[in-house]
Design an enzyme around this catalytic site. Structure first.
Site, short mmCIF file in Angstrom:
data_model
loop_
_atom_site.label_atom_id
_atom_site.label_comp_id
_atom_site.label_asym_id
_atom_site.label_seq_id
_atom_site.Cartn_x
_atom_site.Cartn_y
_atom_site.Cartn_z
N GLU A 6 62.86 47.63 30.29
CA GLU A 6 64.11 47.07 30.79
C GLU A 6 64.12 45.54 30.69
O GLU A 6 63.06 44.91 30.80
CB GLU A 6 64.26 47.45 32.28
CG GLU A 6 65.58 47.01 32.92
CD GLU A 6 65.55 47.08 34.45
OE1 GLU A 6 64.46 47.24 35.04
OE2 GLU A 6 66.62 46.94 35.06
N LYS B 202 72.99 51.45 34.79
CA LYS B 202 72.16 51.47 36.00
C LYS B 202 73.01 51.59 37.26
O LYS B 202 74.02 50.90 37.40
CB LYS B 202 71.31 50.20 36.04
CG LYS B 202 70.24 50.17 37.12
CD LYS B 202 69.42 48.88 36.96
CE LYS B 202 68.33 48.72 37.97
NZ LYS B 202 67.68 47.39 37.86
N CYS C 42 64.51 51.71 36.23
CA CYS C 42 63.83 50.89 37.25
C CYS C 42 64.06 51.38 38.68
O CYS C 42 63.62 52.45 39.06
CB CYS C 42 64.24 49.43 37.05
SG CYS C 42 63.13 48.25 37.88
#
Ligand SMILES: *[C@@H]1O[C@H](CO)[C@@H](O)[C@H](O)[C@H]1NC(C)=O
Ligand SMILES: *[C@@H]1O[C@H](CO)[C@@H](O)[C@H](O)[C@H]1NC(C)=O
Ligand SMILES: *[C@@H]1O[C@H](CO)[C@@H](O)[C@H](O)[C@H]1NC(C)=O
Ligand SMILES: *[C@@H]1O[C@H](CO)[C@@H](O)[C@H](O)[C@H]1NC(C)=O
Length: 578
Positions: free
Chosen positions: A74, A168, A203
């Site tokens: 990322e 995300k 993440c």
């Protein structure tokens, strides 16, 4: 048709498609790579060009040959200044020959096609949003620019075509000030020509239910792709520790690619096979550029669970000094300050006790150690605490609220609880004045309303690696995932002596539904006055079946020598070509 002949024909077909040994749908494994990579310096456009070239070099390197899929970390490829549009998978766009995108995406699409490999990138995506265009997001379209940004995974197939996109959902701290979040989280799933269906997220998403757990619970996805830029936290949430524990708790395959900036707390990548443990993993004290690779067992209903080949462990030896990491920066978990905890004697050798947090949640601890046989007086040693917690006054790395239940043994630098979650600095000489001969931790974890619960092992040694799954015994009764609405008894037992341990715990996340608003008006539960959510048509179905890979012009010609290679593999019998 004779098996051998059939196998030969399949292999020849693979040759024509331009590769030596791609995984076929019936093969028992696929070949995956995850990249850990340091961060480039320079202006935003210089950084993007350096990283794009670096990623392309890896895709094209001999080291990446024969990979079916390769995952990059990322945050480090591009930035706001070089943000790119990203097509939705349903649009069927191949940036390599439809170059209406930032040049780095075009070039990486061409590299994917050139090498015939699935590539997963994480990018800063831009989208036009003026006049109600674009997706429905929690934040309003910035009127001055009419452009909004997402933190986005892009999946390219073997022909360089975008087959999946994920934006995300759970941003990190100030990321909320610059990055948009969808009203309805993306559930990003794609199928591959090797018969594996993947889900992916990014993440911090790993610590939330939606969409990470939904992929598994509602979409039966068993293989997860995970670009990350993780900030490790002790004692429970360092990078490899969390990745391996999460894959184990869910019993899914996980391909995790982290950026590399150890002094900034970021490092730790790996490929994990659920309850079979890690196939490969690495966490590093120095900035690194690594391609970790593994043949990942495919999960099919009805097939027996995969087990790693048994490893011959060297005979255990008490060692006073064992290598330990001091240069990977870490956060401290301030939740431990409100655990019920008890400090163990510096010289304890046999502890057997129950500890409760309130009246509702108790853990049993049985811990035995033996003193180092030689003189250890000159060295410092960790003190240990037992800790128990069940409640809703914890956070996830102080970014979002959480509900957790934990039974833990963890290391502290001294008697004070405030010293737990820190390692001794590099200058200290630290010794294993005792080694652990046995640890058994158990508790009854409450039922989860609506099934929102994940219980995982959380273990760590001095090199910031988890204890290998072959070295502990994990039991659940009844099986936690299959019975989320029931309380479950979980026991974690070390079954091999161990010199250095920082953490040995059962850590669980009850996925709170209490909102976090991040000091942002538009994230207030009843909506801020400035919100203008423009609801557009629902996004197209997330799972797309890619067309079978056909040999493209850039594929390698199937020369006589390739045929010979294939003949060689086929003569080795089924399975040898993997
Ligand atoms: C997932 O698996 C369950 C049980 O095998 C099945 O009932 C359900 O329909 C599956 N869901 C999807 C989305 O495939
Ligand atoms: C440790 O303590 C427990 C309970 O106090 C006892 O049953 C056990 O035998 C002891 N083990 C050893 C090795 O001394
Ligand atoms: C947190 O948990 C306590 C104890 O179970 C409960 O009384 C309280 O309502 C919870 N707080 C919130 C905000 O849900
Ligand atoms: C693991 O735990 C289970 C349940 O407590 C027990 O039956 C089994 O013997 C243990 N296995 C090992 C290798 O210790």
């Amino acid at each position: 048709m004779n098996m051998k002949l059939r196998h030969l024909l399949i292999l020849l077909a693979v040759c024509v498609a331009g590769s030596y040994q791609l995984s076929l749908p019936d093969d028992p494994t696929y070949y995956a790579g995850v990249v850990e990579h340091s961060v480039a310096e320079g202006t935003p456009s210089e950084q993007t060009s350096i990283m794009s070239n670096a990623f392309r070099t890896i895709i094209e390197s001999p080291d990446a040959r024969d990979l079916d899929i390769i995952v990059f970390p990322e945050h480090i490829l591009n930035s706001r200044e070089t943000a790119t549009f990203v097509p939705h998978g349903a649009q069927n766009v191949t940036p390599c020959y439809a170059p209406d995108y930032e040049v780095f995406l075009v070039e990486l699409s061409c590299a994917a096609r050139s090498r015939g490999v699935y590539v997963v990138l994480n990018v800063v995506e831009k989208e036009l949003c003026a006049n109600g265009a674009g997706a429905a997001t929690l934040d309003p379209c910035p009127p001055a620019t009419g452009v909004r940004y997402f933190n986005t995974n892009v999946v390219l197939d073997r022909r360089g075509r975008v087959v999946s996109r994920y934006r995300k959902t759970h941003l990190w701290r100030r990321e909320y000030y610059s990055t948009s979040v969808l009203v309805e989280p993306d559930v990003a799933i794609f199928e591959t020509d090797f018969g594996v269906t993947f889900g992916h997220f990014i993440c911090f998403d790993m610590l939330f239910y939606d969409p990470a757990m939904r992929l598994i619970h509602e979409h039966n996805v068993s293989d997860i792709i995970y670009p990350t830029y993780w900030f490790s936290e002790l004692p429970f949430l360092s990078a490899v520790q969390l990745q391996e524990g999460w894959a184990f708790g869910n019993d899914v395959n996980l391909l995790a690619a982290d950026a590399s900036n150890p002094s900034g707390r970021t490092t730790g990548s790996g490929i994990y096979a659920g309850r079979a443990g890690r196939l490969t993993a690495s966490i590093n004290e120095m900035p690194a550029r690594l391609l970790l690779k593994a043949h990942v067992p495919k999960r099919r209903p009805g097939l027996p669970a995969y087990q790693l080949p048994a490893q011959l462990d060297p005979i255990f030896q008490p060692l006073l000094e064992t290598p330990r990491y001091t240069k990977v920066a870490t956060y401290r978990d301030y939740n431990v300050d409100i655990f019920t905890s008890t400090l163990l004697d510096a010289d304890f050798v046999n502890i057997s006790q129950q500890l409760c947090h309130g009246s509702a949640f108790c853990c049993d601890f049985h811990v035995q150690r033996q003193a180092f046989p030689g003189d250890a007086s000159a060295l410092q040693a960790y003190r240990y605490r037992l800790g128990v917690y069940l409640g809703n006054e914890t956070t996830l790395i102080r970014v979002d609220r959480s509900e957790q239940a934990i039974c833990a043994l963890f290391a502290c630098r001294d008697e004070e609880i405030q010293s737990c979650g820190y390692v001794f600095p590099e200058a200290s000489r630290v010794g294993n004045k005792h080694h652990f001969t046995s640890i058994r931790i158990g508790g009854t974890f409450p039922a989860a309303p609506r099934g929102r619960r994940l219980i995982m092992p959380s273990t760590l040694d001095g090199l910031f690696m988890p204890v290998a799954v072959a070295h502990y015994n994990w039991s659940e009764a009844p099986a936690a995932a299959a019975h989320p609405q029931q309380a479950v008894r979980v026991d974690l037992e070390l079954i091999r002596p161990r010199n250095d341990i920082l953490t040995f715990a059962i850590w669980s996340n009850y996925y709170t539904e209490l909102p976090s608003t991040h000091n942002m008006d538009h994230l207030q539960p009843n909506g801020g006055a400035t919100v203008t959510v423009t609801v557009t048509a629902p996004p197209p179905a997330v799972a797309q079946t890619p067309a079978p890979v056909a040999g493209s012009a850039t594929d390698l010609a199937c020369t006589l020598s390739l045929v010979l290679v294939c003949l060689l593999f086929s003569s080795m019998g089924p399975g040898a070509a993997n």
